[in-house]
Design a protein around this motif. Structure first.
Motif, PDB file in Angstrom:
ATOM      1  N   ALA A   1     -40.012  14.862 -39.597  1.00 13.15           N
ATOM      2  CA  ALA A   1     -39.070  15.925 -39.247  1.00 13.15           C
ATOM      3  C   ALA A   1     -39.808  17.258 -39.212  1.00 13.15           C
ATOM      4  O   ALA A   1     -40.588  17.575 -40.101  1.00 13.15           O
TER       5      ALA A   1
ATOM      6  N   HIS B   1     -34.761   9.827 -38.307  1.00 11.70           N
ATOM      7  CA  HIS B   1     -34.945  11.280 -38.378  1.00 11.70           C
ATOM      8  C   HIS B   1     -34.331  11.978 -37.166  1.00 11.70           C
ATOM      9  O   HIS B   1     -34.214  13.183 -37.151  1.00 11.70           O
ATOM     10  N   ALA B   2     -34.006  11.229 -36.131  1.00  6.48           N
ATOM     11  CA  ALA B   2     -33.391  11.831 -34.962  1.00  6.48           C
ATOM     12  C   ALA B   2     -31.896  11.534 -35.007  1.00  6.48           C
ATOM     13  O   ALA B   2     -31.475  10.437 -35.352  1.00  6.48           O
ATOM     14  N   LYS B   3     -31.106  12.539 -34.674  1.00 10.07           N
ATOM     15  CA  LYS B   3     -29.665  12.330 -34.687  1.00 10.07           C
ATOM     16  C   LYS B   3     -29.250  11.461 -33.496  1.00 10.07           C
ATOM     17  O   LYS B   3     -29.946  11.411 -32.492  1.00 10.07           O
TER      18      LYS B   3
ATOM     19  N   VAL C   1     -25.646  12.405 -37.753  1.00 13.02           N
ATOM     20  CA  VAL C   1     -26.827  12.080 -38.524  1.00 13.02           C
ATOM     21  C   VAL C   1     -26.703  10.629 -38.947  1.00 13.02           C
ATOM     22  O   VAL C   1     -25.658  10.204 -39.415  1.00 13.02           O
ATOM     23  N   VAL C   2     -27.756   9.863 -38.716  1.00 16.24           N
ATOM     24  CA  VAL C   2     -27.709   8.482 -39.172  1.00 16.24           C
ATOM     25  C   VAL C   2     -28.796   8.299 -40.222  1.00 16.24           C
ATOM     26  O   VAL C   2     -29.902   8.805 -40.083  1.00 16.24           O
ATOM     27  N   ALA C   3     -28.450   7.595 -41.268  1.00 16.85           N
ATOM     28  CA  ALA C   3     -29.347   7.524 -42.423  1.00 16.85           C
ATOM     29  C   ALA C   3     -30.681   6.888 -42.063  1.00 16.85           C
ATOM     30  O   ALA C   3     -31.700   7.215 -42.640  1.00 16.85           O
TER      31      ALA C   3
END
Lengths: 259, 410
Positions: B19, B234-236, B229-231
């Protein structure tokens, strides 16, 4: 001599320095013929991730534990490690505000889900391992890359310029954007090699190549203050691409401003 | 991806890239510093990031740039499109389909084709170098206009190279039409793109159009992108009313393709894109058609610039002040949005950037699931390599497009 085995790696960054290699369209096939390329996932499949290497070219900064592990492993595998691009050499744009806690940045961008992954304070390669050759630039200049590869093929390191963009700019006789147009130009303290690309387009140098050795930051700050720029804007510009470089650290800048 | 007892149980598209926190890092910067920092998000689409960023700044300050600046920005973006598509098709897709590990390996058996691909890639870079001042991370496109204008000789030189490029791009479309595209990745797709702003196909537009029939002003992009945001990444990810959608060359073909003209229109027909099947692997063919389009359109843009004559315009002076603005452009991989807020002295207070790859991630997961279900009886190695083909068809940020698919059989 056998062809040197070479790997081209990207840590965290925009992939612009790997792309700069692929942008040598006229030289690419010759270059590939002179090297034994073992790893270049941006351009090939069947990459070897374990073999010993004569030369590892590494772009990008270290911003997560995985980057650090990969870099250290690469250092062990490679005879020569070459940092390509400003992120690898100086930390790059992601390292511009390392004084802000990563946890706070994660909270702002990802919210609670940010806890799911680790980040470390962005650093250049030399913070972790010995770097044998540094070719800076955002992105690297094609000529310096080709010169570097040619020198390495002859068992030598290239001689890269050790003077400022300002010198290149004066030699090309471009109008001075700092003194004549009053723009916030970092040409006097930035390392040459781009042929003063930004001033040649009537734009100020924003320091994307990082500082030249023995940069006179004190006098740069003095001139910029006289031109009416605020301390905030001066610091921001100075600390965009190479905030981790000794002369551009916050404490060094305060000293330089007070001198 | 997890497969248990012959059933696909889980598909997660991860981005392992570290990130970089561009959005908070650019806060506090003056408006002229925003594009030079944010173009660094991606080298391959740096021209698109630059133009979207400049448009967002100008939109926030209520500035309208000159027609000449718009034509030059159009040319810059076409250069980026040519370079990016040539890189993807010749360094990844064509070697992949013909069974070679790289363009260099392909060159031993197909020297003319590789020479042609590198020629097209170079052409895209020459346009970006001439107009943007650098092939990667352009320095010459700035708020209000350009630092240094190209001369008529520069443009005539480009036009000569583009004429050769047109032959190359047509030959490329011919080559891509011979690749056998399998149909394991076919399912209903929702497409999104900017609605081309004139009578012809364009990479610019004021409205977003969807294959569902909906349209939105670009300022309302959040209603479509709806980033989550997905756990695991790092990219949404983006979803439209909780459903995935697709952006990129295939989406543009689906939504604006009838506006193509000239050789590009013929290429679209030749490559079988007149009828859209929902097969995502056709994105490669759509890129080949767009390469023809981008070369033809670049020639038109140069002709327009030359016929009105290059005026020695200085960049427009901007009066910085509080405001909000959004800019959008069709980048090689799909619609790219930049949206900013500024305070009263023109310092950025908030930035939101939605990249095409982020919008596509949820659709990639959908396609991986569909493909794996269709290919469940294939041997593991062949399954993995076909799933990699699916990911690659989206041409996501190339550094993460390779060696991506891991299948766990349980």
């Amino acid at each position: 001599m056998d062809k040197p085995s070479v790997g081209i790696y990207g840590l965290t960054g925009c992939a612009g320095d790997q792309l700069a290699i692929l942008n040598c369209e006229d030289e690419l096939l010759d270059m590939a013929g002179a090297l034994n390329i073992k790893f270049f996932p941006m351009a090939m499949t069947g990459n070897d991730q374990e073999c010993p290497l004569d030369i590892a070219f590494v772009e990008g900064a270290v911003v997560q534990p995985e980057d650090e592990q990969m870099l250290k492993k690469l250092r062990d595998r490679a005879t020569l490690l070459v940092a390509i691009g400003t992120c690898a050499v100086w930390g790059g744009v992601q390292a511009m505000k390392n004084e802000i806690a990563r946890a706070e940045l994660k909270r702002q961008v990802y919210g609670p889900a940010g806890k799911g992954f680790e980040t470390i304070v962005p650093q250049p390669l030399s913070h972790f391992v010995k770097v044998d050759l540094a070719i800076s630039g955002c992105p690297i200049e094609k000529e310096q890359l080709l010169q570097g590869v040619a020198s390495l093929l002859h068992g030598d390191l290239p001689r890269l310029p050790n003077y400022a963009v300002c010198t290149e700019c004066k030699m090309a006789e471009y109008p001075c954007v700092l003194l004549e147009k009053g723009q916030l130009c970092l040409g006097p303290i930035t390392i040459a090699g781009c042929k003063a690309r930004c001033p040649s387009h009537s734009q100020p140098c924003i320091g994307c190549r990082g500082p030249v050795d023995e940069a006179n930051v004190c006098s740069e700050i003095q001139v910029l203050k006289e031109k009416g720029f605020t301390w905030v804007d001066i610091q921001n510009r100075l600390r965009t691409f190479a905030a981790q470089a000794g002369p551009l650290r916050i404490e060094s800048l305060k000293e330089a401003a007070d001198a | 991806m997890n497969i248990e007892n012959g059933k696909v149980t889980e598909v997660q598209m991860d981005i392992f890239e570290g990130a970089r926190f561009f959005e908070p890092l650019v806060v506090g910067r003056t408006y002229d510093e925003v594009a030079p920092i944010l173009m660094r998000i991606c080298a391959i689409c740096s021209a698109s990031h630059t133009v979207a960023s400049l448009m967002a700044v100008e939109n926030a300050f209520g500035v309208t740039v000159s027609p000449q600046t718009q034509l030059l920005r159009g040319l810059l973006v076409q250069g980026g499109n040519i370079e990016s598509h040539a890189l993807h098709l010749f360094c990844l897709v064509i070697p992949d389909f013909l069974g070679y590990p790289s363009a260099v390996a392909l060159a031993s058996d197909y020297p003319q084709e590789v020479k042609m691909g590198l020629g097209l890639k170079k052409l895209g870079n020459t346009i970006q170098q001439t107009i943007g001042g650098r092939a990667i991370h352009p320095v010459n496109a700035i708020v209000g206009g350009f630092g240094r204008l190209p001369t008529p000789e520069d443009l005539l030189g480009l036009k000569e190279e583009l004429k050769r490029g047109l032959e190359y791009s047509l030959a490329t479309a011919g080559l891509v039409s011979t690749l056998e595209i399998q149909d394991f990745c076919t399912s209903p797709n929702t497409y999104a793109a900017l609605l081309s702003d004139g009578p012809g196909y364009s990479l610019f537009g004021e409205k977003i159009i969807l294959s569902t029939g909906d349209t939105k002003e670009i300022g309302m992009y959040k209603e479509i992108c709806n980033e989550q945001v997905v756990a695991h990444s790092h990219a949404k990810h983006s979803r439209l009313k909780d459903e995935p959608f697709m952006v990129g060359a295939l989406a543009r073909m689906a939504l604006n393709g009838k506006k193509l003209s000239g050789e590009a229109k013929k290429a679209k027909q030749k490559l079988g894109l007149d009828v859209l099947s929902g097969n995502t692997l056709h994105n490669n063919a759509a890129q080949a058609v767009e390469m023809v389009y981008s070369v033809e359109r670049s020639i038109e843009l140069i002709d327009e610039l030359l016929s009105s004559g290059i005026r020695e315009e200085k960049p427009l002076q901007v009066t910085a002040g509080a405001g909000e603005g959004t800019g959008a452009v069709e980048a090689p991989r799909g619609t790219l949005y930049h949206s900013y807020s500024f305070d009263e002295i023109g310092r950025l207070t908030k930035a939101d950037i939605v990249t095409p790859t982020a919008q596509n991630l949820a659709n990639i997961e959908k396609d991986l699931r569909v493909s794996a279900e269709n290919l469940i009886d294939e041997p593991r190695e062949s399954l993995s390599s076909k799933l990699e083909m699916v990911v690659r068809a989206y041409d996501p940020c190339v550094s993460c497009a390779v060696h991506l698919v891991e299948v766990d059989f349980e």
